[in-house]
Design a protein around this motif. Sequence first.
Motif, short mmCIF file in Angstrom:
data_model
loop_
_atom_site.label_atom_id
_atom_site.label_comp_id
_atom_site.label_asym_id
_atom_site.label_seq_id
_atom_site.Cartn_x
_atom_site.Cartn_y
_atom_site.Cartn_z
N ASN A 43 0.86 -1.18 0.00
CA ASN A 43 0.00 0.00 0.00
C ASN A 43 0.89 1.24 0.00
O ASN A 43 1.70 1.42 0.92
N SER A 50 -0.34 -6.67 1.85
CA SER A 50 -1.42 -7.64 1.97
C SER A 50 -1.34 -8.60 0.79
O SER A 50 -0.91 -8.23 -0.31
N PHE A 52 -3.18 -10.79 -1.93
CA PHE A 52 -4.47 -10.64 -2.60
C PHE A 52 -5.16 -11.98 -2.79
O PHE A 52 -4.60 -12.91 -3.35
N VAL A 288 -6.21 -4.23 -5.23
CA VAL A 288 -5.13 -5.09 -4.75
C VAL A 288 -4.24 -4.37 -3.74
O VAL A 288 -3.69 -4.99 -2.83
N GLY A 290 -5.29 -1.80 -1.79
CA GLY A 290 -6.04 -1.29 -0.64
C GLY A 290 -6.13 0.21 -0.59
O GLY A 290 -6.32 0.78 0.49
N ARG A 299 -8.08 -8.89 0.87
CA ARG A 299 -6.71 -8.54 1.23
C ARG A 299 -6.36 -9.12 2.59
O ARG A 299 -6.92 -8.71 3.61
#
Length: 303
Positions: A43, A50, A52, A288, A290, A299
Amino acid sequence: MWHAHTIIHNGQAIPFAEARIHPLAVGVAYGVAVFEGLRAYRNPEDGSFSVFRLDEHLARLQQGMKVMRFDAPPSTQTLRDAVLEVVRLNAPDEDAYIRLQAQIETIGTLASTGPVGWVVAALPRERSAKFASGLAATVSSWTRISDNAMPPRIKASANYHASRLANLQARADGYDSALLLTQRGKLSEAAAACIFLLRDGVLVTPGKSSDILESVTRDTVLVLAAEAGIPVEQRDVDRTELYVADEVFLCGTGQELVAVTSVDRLPVGDGKPGAVTQRLQAAYEAVVRGTTNAHPEWRAAVS
């Protein structure tokens, strides 16, 4: 670019370069393995990572091990924990590509169903160099594998020999990617990616009976298109529809979403990535990473 230094093999974290199985293990000798490719996205706002659609990938891996009749496969929770842990251990500073694989690890016969070993690795992987400009594709003379031969809906390592041959031929002939037809002569998918085309404002993709991998990314695109109000059809697709399509794009964990701007040296639309493709690329990028509140359930946070 960061480097992978740790891999998890059968639950044990070891130096990446020290991972080993016997060269005559069934998984190597006969290609008896199933795998998942996943991505951990960074992010840009807070630097968090995260993975996916981790749960959907794990469910497909379990289906693959069932079809391959693996004995005593690792549990979903074991694999889930390992995927998140391998990202933490490698401490990437940019996106990571994750390879999760299960195979028959010891010497045996073609009929061996165990013992099952598994490995998960996090690796750097750059985005396609043609992400912005689009790919030149060709319809391959190689035919897509069928469900009665080597079930394409499971992500078995051996299935990728067909895609490899098609890709090698395409590159030798001056193309970036190969598109494969089913034994019935209908469009199936690209080598290692699913395919969508836009015709008269309708997004079209081959259905699950077209010998496609049941792709997690394809499902994501279907959801995002519906949310954007783009009509979608899942159906048989003729080869020549590629030549008259307004837009074409491929999708997959490795490819993400990338436009196809020519097929068999015929331009797709005006020969540039189309507006719908770019709109879906942007929606995919946001979900993807966020940077949108949409679909937080997709996520899995690496904490």
